[in-house]
Write a protein that holds these residues in place. Structure first.
Motif, PDB file in Angstrom:
ATOM      1  N   ASP A  12       0.812  -1.217   0.000  1.00 42.99           N
ATOM      2  CA  ASP A  12       0.000   0.000   0.000  1.00 42.99           C
ATOM      3  C   ASP A  12       0.847   1.270   0.000  1.00 42.99           C
ATOM      4  O   ASP A  12       0.391   2.330  -0.380  1.00 42.99           O
ATOM      5  CB  ASP A  12      -0.942   0.020   1.213  1.00 42.99           C
ATOM      6  CG  ASP A  12      -2.177  -0.833   0.964  1.00 42.99           C
ATOM      7  OD1 ASP A  12      -2.485  -1.082  -0.222  1.00 42.99           O
ATOM      8  OD2 ASP A  12      -2.824  -1.269   1.932  1.00 42.99           O
ATOM      9  N   GLN A  16       2.573   4.159  -6.889  1.00 35.04           N
ATOM     10  CA  GLN A  16       2.231   3.809  -8.269  1.00 35.04           C
ATOM     11  C   GLN A  16       2.918   4.706  -9.301  1.00 35.04           C
ATOM     12  O   GLN A  16       2.418   4.897 -10.407  1.00 35.04           O
ATOM     13  CB  GLN A  16       0.694   3.854  -8.475  1.00 35.04           C
ATOM     14  CG  GLN A  16      -0.087   2.945  -7.540  1.00 35.04           C
ATOM     15  CD  GLN A  16       0.053   1.467  -7.894  1.00 35.04           C
ATOM     16  OE1 GLN A  16      -0.021   1.076  -9.054  1.00 35.04           O
ATOM     17  NE2 GLN A  16       0.286   0.637  -6.890  1.00 35.04           N
ATOM     18  N   GLU A  33       3.874  -4.317 -19.206  1.00 34.13           N
ATOM     19  CA  GLU A  33       3.913  -3.754 -17.856  1.00 34.13           C
ATOM     20  C   GLU A  33       3.625  -4.797 -16.780  1.00 34.13           C
ATOM     21  O   GLU A  33       3.976  -4.614 -15.620  1.00 34.13           O
ATOM     22  CB  GLU A  33       2.966  -2.551 -17.742  1.00 34.13           C
ATOM     23  CG  GLU A  33       3.504  -1.334 -18.491  1.00 34.13           C
ATOM     24  CD  GLU A  33       2.725  -0.059 -18.214  1.00 34.13           C
ATOM     25  OE1 GLU A  33       2.360   0.178 -17.044  1.00 34.13           O
ATOM     26  OE2 GLU A  33       2.459   0.686 -19.180  1.00 34.13           O
ATOM     27  N   SER A  34       2.982  -5.912 -17.172  1.00 30.28           N
ATOM     28  CA  SER A  34       2.749  -6.981 -16.197  1.00 30.28           C
ATOM     29  C   SER A  34       4.068  -7.627 -15.760  1.00 30.28           C
ATOM     30  O   SER A  34       4.123  -8.296 -14.739  1.00 30.28           O
ATOM     31  CB  SER A  34       1.795  -8.027 -16.771  1.00 30.28           C
ATOM     32  OG  SER A  34       2.005  -8.214 -18.146  1.00 30.28           O
ATOM     33  N   ARG A  38       5.697  -2.645 -10.593  1.00 33.63           N
ATOM     34  CA  ARG A  38       4.385  -2.130 -10.197  1.00 33.63           C
ATOM     35  C   ARG A  38       3.300  -3.141 -10.565  1.00 33.63           C
ATOM     36  O   ARG A  38       2.426  -3.462  -9.750  1.00 33.63           O
ATOM     37  CB  ARG A  38       4.098  -0.775 -10.872  1.00 33.63           C
ATOM     38  CG  ARG A  38       2.718  -0.221 -10.527  1.00 33.63           C
ATOM     39  CD  ARG A  38       2.530   1.206 -11.037  1.00 33.63           C
ATOM     40  NE  ARG A  38       2.083   1.255 -12.424  1.00 33.63           N
ATOM     41  CZ  ARG A  38       1.773   2.390 -13.074  1.00 33.63           C
ATOM     42  NH1 ARG A  38       1.890   3.556 -12.475  1.00 33.63           N
ATOM     43  NH2 ARG A  38       1.378   2.358 -14.325  1.00 33.63           N
ATOM     44  N   GLY A  39       3.371  -3.643 -11.792  1.00 29.62           N
ATOM     45  CA  GLY A  39       2.395  -4.636 -12.228  1.00 29.62           C
ATOM     46  C   GLY A  39       2.437  -5.868 -11.342  1.00 29.62           C
ATOM     47  O   GLY A  39       1.405  -6.420 -10.960  1.00 29.62           O
ATOM     48  N   ASN A  42       0.991  -5.223  -7.803  1.00 27.35           N
ATOM     49  CA  ASN A  42      -0.461  -5.076  -7.888  1.00 27.35           C
ATOM     50  C   ASN A  42      -1.126  -6.437  -8.123  1.00 27.35           C
ATOM     51  O   ASN A  42      -2.211  -6.714  -7.620  1.00 27.35           O
ATOM     52  CB  ASN A  42      -0.848  -4.100  -8.998  1.00 27.35           C
ATOM     53  CG  ASN A  42      -0.508  -2.653  -8.641  1.00 27.35           C
ATOM     54  OD1 ASN A  42      -0.188  -2.343  -7.488  1.00 27.35           O
ATOM     55  ND2 ASN A  42      -0.561  -1.764  -9.607  1.00 27.35           N
ATOM     56  N   LEU A  43      -0.445  -7.287  -8.883  1.00 26.59           N
ATOM     57  CA  LEU A  43      -0.949  -8.643  -9.141  1.00 26.59           C
ATOM     58  C   LEU A  43      -0.954  -9.466  -7.851  1.00 26.59           C
ATOM     59  O   LEU A  43      -1.925 -10.165  -7.555  1.00 26.59           O
ATOM     60  CB  LEU A  43      -0.073  -9.324 -10.196  1.00 26.59           C
ATOM     61  CG  LEU A  43      -0.496 -10.739 -10.593  1.00 26.59           C
ATOM     62  CD1 LEU A  43      -1.639 -10.677 -11.591  1.00 26.59           C
ATOM     63  CD2 LEU A  43       0.668 -11.526 -11.188  1.00 26.59           C
ATOM     64  N   ALA A  46      -3.871  -8.335  -5.781  1.00 25.24           N
ATOM     65  CA  ALA A  46      -5.177  -8.756  -6.291  1.00 25.24           C
ATOM     66  C   ALA A  46      -5.382 -10.257  -6.144  1.00 25.24           C
ATOM     67  O   ALA A  46      -6.442 -10.717  -5.725  1.00 25.24           O
ATOM     68  CB  ALA A  46      -5.326  -8.335  -7.752  1.00 25.24           C
ATOM     69  N   THR A  52      -9.218 -11.037  -5.622  1.00 28.77           N
ATOM     70  CA  THR A  52     -10.169 -10.641  -6.654  1.00 28.77           C
ATOM     71  C   THR A  52      -9.799 -11.269  -7.993  1.00 28.77           C
ATOM     72  O   THR A  52     -10.473 -11.060  -8.998  1.00 28.77           O
ATOM     73  CB  THR A  52     -10.174  -9.107  -6.827  1.00 28.77           C
ATOM     74  OG1 THR A  52      -8.817  -8.662  -6.994  1.00 28.77           O
ATOM     75  CG2 THR A  52     -10.764  -8.413  -5.617  1.00 28.77           C
ATOM     76  N   LEU A  53      -8.710 -12.023  -7.997  1.00 28.91           N
ATOM     77  CA  LEU A  53      -8.233 -12.647  -9.227  1.00 28.91           C
ATOM     78  C   LEU A  53      -7.853 -14.083  -8.877  1.00 28.91           C
ATOM     79  O   LEU A  53      -7.143 -14.307  -7.906  1.00 28.91           O
ATOM     80  CB  LEU A  53      -6.978 -11.873  -9.667  1.00 28.91           C
ATOM     81  CG  LEU A  53      -6.485 -11.968 -11.091  1.00 28.91           C
ATOM     82  CD1 LEU A  53      -7.499 -11.350 -12.045  1.00 28.91           C
ATOM     83  CD2 LEU A  53      -5.155 -11.227 -11.213  1.00 28.91           C
ATOM     84  N   VAL A  59      -0.766 -16.114 -13.327  1.00 30.30           N
ATOM     85  CA  VAL A  59      -0.393 -15.443 -12.080  1.00 30.30           C
ATOM     86  C   VAL A  59       0.924 -16.031 -11.566  1.00 30.30           C
ATOM     87  O   VAL A  59       1.867 -15.325 -11.235  1.00 30.30           O
ATOM     88  CB  VAL A  59      -1.500 -15.578 -11.006  1.00 30.30           C
ATOM     89  CG1 VAL A  59      -0.984 -15.160  -9.635  1.00 30.30           C
ATOM     90  CG2 VAL A  59      -2.723 -14.741 -11.389  1.00 30.30           C
ATOM     91  N   LEU A  62       3.903 -15.003 -13.746  1.00 32.68           N
ATOM     92  CA  LEU A  62       4.358 -13.629 -13.528  1.00 32.68           C
ATOM     93  C   LEU A  62       5.093 -13.485 -12.195  1.00 32.68           C
ATOM     94  O   LEU A  62       6.066 -12.737 -12.087  1.00 32.68           O
ATOM     95  CB  LEU A  62       3.174 -12.656 -13.605  1.00 32.68           C
ATOM     96  CG  LEU A  62       2.627 -12.422 -15.024  1.00 32.68           C
ATOM     97  CD1 LEU A  62       1.296 -11.671 -14.977  1.00 32.68           C
ATOM     98  CD2 LEU A  62       3.627 -11.662 -15.884  1.00 32.68           C
TER      99      LEU A  62
END
Lengths: 392, 461
Positions: A12, A16, A33-34, A38-39, A42-43, A46, A52-53, A59, A62
């Protein structure tokens, strides 16, 4: 979600800004960007924290597709610990490879490195790994080596796994160069792996065991410094150990005391200065800066300084000395193509200097660069201290 | 937003399928820029040339699918935040420096060239590209042009808009348009290059930039001056500009931010000051020496307690450390930091700083003020937390009131970040309904189907 929950606040903290994108060797290859930091964080948030994913194959891919090189951490204005976040995410992905886990455990506790691990590592010979040091370096060195003349300093030598099993010449050079320059070297028996490989694969408990054992071994020693010739061991021993142990861990004070005394060996020698002028070596030398360099400001300045002390040696810097070579510890074993393409520009950079000798303090970088350069090129990759020892 | 049927298949027919992303794992990395909003697009495509961009635009235009052009995703105004159901065009692979033309003091670059890389390339041949947004290590020339990005050097050298000699762009119908080139003078037709500059991806996709260059100044000098009061500092700024000392950077930090930085760096900055000015001059050595002496004298005359003049490049770097540490220092204080960029005439800076403090107090929001004092471009840093909707409401009010105040003082809503989504609702405050209507008609002429980055600049696309 152990460990990762503790890192939720760290994720948190990310503003970004995406400045990390420029620093990521994997992004430079994938151009998505994944594949940037940052990507990736964030992955992780999530998929593993917010859930949420779903945790899909992509996943995992990455999260695994990260060298833990820390270039993003070093670029981040807020120094977000991306490597810790990725390692914790790996710990939370189920179905870790049991064979890999066994190999790690065997490596960790060096007394157990024997036939099984030997043959497992031999199996890796399809990657042209050099044959294992037999016996490993630690079993060849005496408990202490005193200089012939007056003693100006006394250090303990932490023997990393890379040098212990693959490149004992580095450790032998360290002992030779240090004692030739008035430094007594103590080599405590029963050392374990620094724990970073286990941490990188997300096995925090295994890493803690190693840290506790090493802390108990090194803390009581009466020495001016604990030196390591491996920049990744140094990162682990200096920075990671104290965050790794829980605040109430009985081993924490010892681990902190040892962390306070960790110095990279080349840096130690460069600061001390040489008592004896090395012999002439008429070669062109360059230097590859390992990625795990941010735990000491002077670590990257030391090898060029050392090279300058060798008469006849001509130092030619790389165009991009800090660019990652793609090894990433053992990352290259599981990501051959990606690692090799990250390495490509590095090899070109080295070749363009015309150097016959490439200095670097990381055994993984050394192995991977040497493999990329090939043996027929005549270019040799070695530790700065080994180069110096050749002229001693 | 329901999935668009056949989108992947269609896009994969237009460019290499490895450069078409529709999986949520990958889309997530494109769901945001440097602002808090997160929106998954329907697809991300990564073209490598103008022809692929044209193909994607033609396809999207026919099906009325919104397209969001994207550089490095560092926007501070929401300009690169995707729309639901949109196609994000990741333009970073158009990254060739096509030509550096020393004789004509210009260069031709593709839109995805990273600004810092371009600067290094021209400096290698003794030339200079001044615009220096803080994100220059990662942001792209195309993104800079699309937002008229600026930076500290704006005070002397202007912003990106002052370095665009010409542009090439792909229109939504897939046709290529160009305006300008190597001529310094051009009095021919409407200046479409100027029009596309700062259009935030709402008119066309900028693919190529003809950039103006300067000779590289041979010398520079950095100074740090500490003022116990704000007004004399601002008066000092006005005087040294009027006397032609011409600094190439003139950065102001207020008490809140000086304390933030001191907490972070422990570099011994005095905590009880109202203003800290970081000043840099460049040019020929004799001029740099004259200007630095003049600035130092002026600072002392206006009551600066302490003026530090850097002895060498290393010391200069350590003075800049305070300014560079701002972002991390502030980000330690709050989970979300909004960087505002309302801009006022230079002479109104003290009034603006006081107004920002008043607005912050009224909304019970913590705001630190820094900015490019020399050109009136302030960057109030608003400490926020995007997980707290009530606080975010007060933050939005703060942004609005700061914008209104800037306009009242004869300034503008945005100095260098763009309008994006953040300030779209306030556009009429600046241009009035007729002004905004005229801009809409221009957009319609370029983009009749409204596919280009809708919701940016104008609230309703």
């Amino acid at each position: 979600m152990p460990d990762l929950k503790d890192l939720a606040a760290e994720i948190d903290r990310c503003s970004q800004c995406n400045f990390c994108l420029a620093a990521c060797p994997v992004y430079r290859e994938d151009r998505l960007e994944s594949s940037g930091a940052r990507g990736r964080i964030n992955l992780v948030k999530a998929a593993l924290l917010d859930q949420t994913l779903p945790v899909s194959g992509r996943v995992r891919e990455l999260i695994d597709r990260c060298l833990l090189c820390t270039n993003c951490v070093q670029t981040c204005p807020a120094s977000i610990r991306v490597d810790d976040i990725v390692a914790a995410a790996r710990a939370n992905l189920p179905n870790r490879n049991p064979a890999e886990r066994m190999l790690l455990r065997r490596l960790l506790d060096r007394r157990a490195v024997s036939g099984v691990v030997g043959s497992l590592l031999k199996g890796l010979n399809l990657f042209n790994l050099p044959s294992l040091a037999n016996p490993p370096l630690q079993q060849r060195l005496p408990a202490a080596v005193r200089p012939d003349g007056p003693v100006s300093a006394r250090v303990a030598y932490f023997v990393g796994c890379g040098v212990n099993y693959l490149y004992p010449d580095t450790g032998e050079a360290l002992v030779k160069v240090f004692s030739a320059n008035g430094v007594e070297v103590v080599i405590p028996a029963g050392q374990q792996c620094c724990g970073l490989p286990a941490l990188a694969r997300g096995d925090k408990e295994m890493a803690r065991e190693a840290v506790r054992a090493n802390a108990a071994l090194f803390a009581p020693l009466d020495v001016d410094a604990v030196v390591t010739d491996c920049t990744s061991c140094g990162y682990m021993l200096k920075v990671q150990v104290t965050a790794l142990l829980p605040p109430d861990d009985p081993a924490l004070p010892a681990a902190q005391a040892v962390a306070g005394r960790i110095v990279e060996a080349t840096e130690f020698l460069a600061a001390l200065g040489l008592q004896r002028q090395p012999r002439t070596q008429a070669v062109t030398v360059t230097y590859h800066v390992p990625c795990h360099r941010h735990w000491s400001a002077a670590l990257a300045d030391a090898p060029p300084k050392i090279a300058a002390l060798v008469p006849g040696a001509r130092f030619v810097p790389l165009r991009e000395p800090r660019r990652c070579c793609g090894a990433g510890g053992a990352f290259f074993l599981s990501h051959r193509e990606l690692s090799a393409s990250i390495r490509g520009p590095k090899i070109e950079d080295i070749v363009a200097t015309g150097a016959q000798v490439v200095l670097t303090q990381c055994p993984a970088c050394r192995y991977f660069l040497q493999e990329g350069l090939g043996t027929e090129s005549g270019v040799r990759v070695m530790h700065p201290l080994a180069f110096l020892a050749g002229g001693c | 937003m329901p999935p668009i049927s056949g989108l992947y298949r269609d896009l994969a027919g237009l460019l290499d399928r490895r450069r078409v992303l529709t999986g949520r794992e990958d889309l997530l990395a494109y769901a945001n820029d440097a602002t808090p909003a997160r929106v998954l697009p329907a697809a991300v495509v990564v073209p490598v040339d103008g022809a692929e961009i044209a193909a994607v635009l033609r396809y999207a235009d026919r099906r009325c699918i919104p397209v969001v052009p994207r550089g490095a995703g560092t926007s501070l105004s929401g300009g690169a935040t995707p729309l639901p159901g949109s196609i994000v065009l990741d333009l970073k692979r158009l990254d060739r420096i096509v030509e550096i033309d020393k004789a004509n003091l210009m260069a031709v670059v593709e839109c995805g060239v990273v600004t810092q890389r371009f600067q290094a390339a021209v400096e290698d041949v003794g030339l200079f590209y001044p615009p220096d947004p803080q994100s220059l290590s990662v942001c792209t020339m195309g993104g800079n042009v699309a937002t008229r990005a600026g930076g500290p050097r704006g005070v002397k050298y202007g912003t990106t808009k002052d370095y665009v000699l010409g542009l090439e762009a792909v229109l939504p119908d897939g046709s290529l348009t160009g305006y300008g080139g190597k001529s310094v003078k051009m009095s021919s037709g409407y200046d479409l290059a100027r029009l596309l500059t700062g259009s935030e991806g709402t008119l066309a996709v900028i693919t190529r930039i003809m950039a103006r260059l300067l000779p590289l100044p041979p010398a520079r000098q950095t100074m740090l001056a500490i003022f116990p009061e704000l007004d004399p500092a601002a008066q000092c700024v006005a005087d040294l500009m009027a006397e032609g000392a011409g600094p190439c950077a003139l950065e102001l930090l207020d008490r809140v931010l000086v304390n933030c930085i001191e907490d972070f760096l422990h570099m011994g900055l005095p905590r009880e000051v109202e203003a800290l000015l970081l000043i840099e001059v460049d040019g020929y050595p004799a001029q740099v020496e004259r200007d630095s002496r003049l600035i130092e004298d002026l600072c002392r005359r206006y009551g600066s307690r302490e003026v530090t003049v850097a002895a060498d490049a290393k010391e200069a770097e350590s003075l800049w450390r305070a300014r560079r540490a701002l972002l991390p220092a502030v980000s330690l204080r709050a989970p979300t930091v909004l960087t505002e960029d309302a801009t006022v005439p230079r002479s109104r800076v003290p009034e603006m700083v006081r107004a920002i403090r008043r607005i912050a107090r009224a909304n019970q929001v913590e705001v630190g003020v820094c900015g490019h004092a020399g050109d009136g471009n302030l960057h109030p840093a608003i400490l926020a937390d995007r997980r707290d909707p009530e606080l975010m409401g007060r933050v939005a009010r703060t942004v609005a009131e700061i914008g209104r105040e800037a306009l009242k003082l004869g300034g503008t809503l945005s100095g260098e970040h763009g309008i994006g989504t953040h300030k779209a609702a306030y556009l009429e405050w600046e241009f009035g309904p007729p002004g905004v209507e005229l801009m809409r008609r221009i957009k319609k002429a370029f983009d009749p189907n409204g596919i280009m980055n809708p919701g940016k600049i104008f609230t309703d696309g």
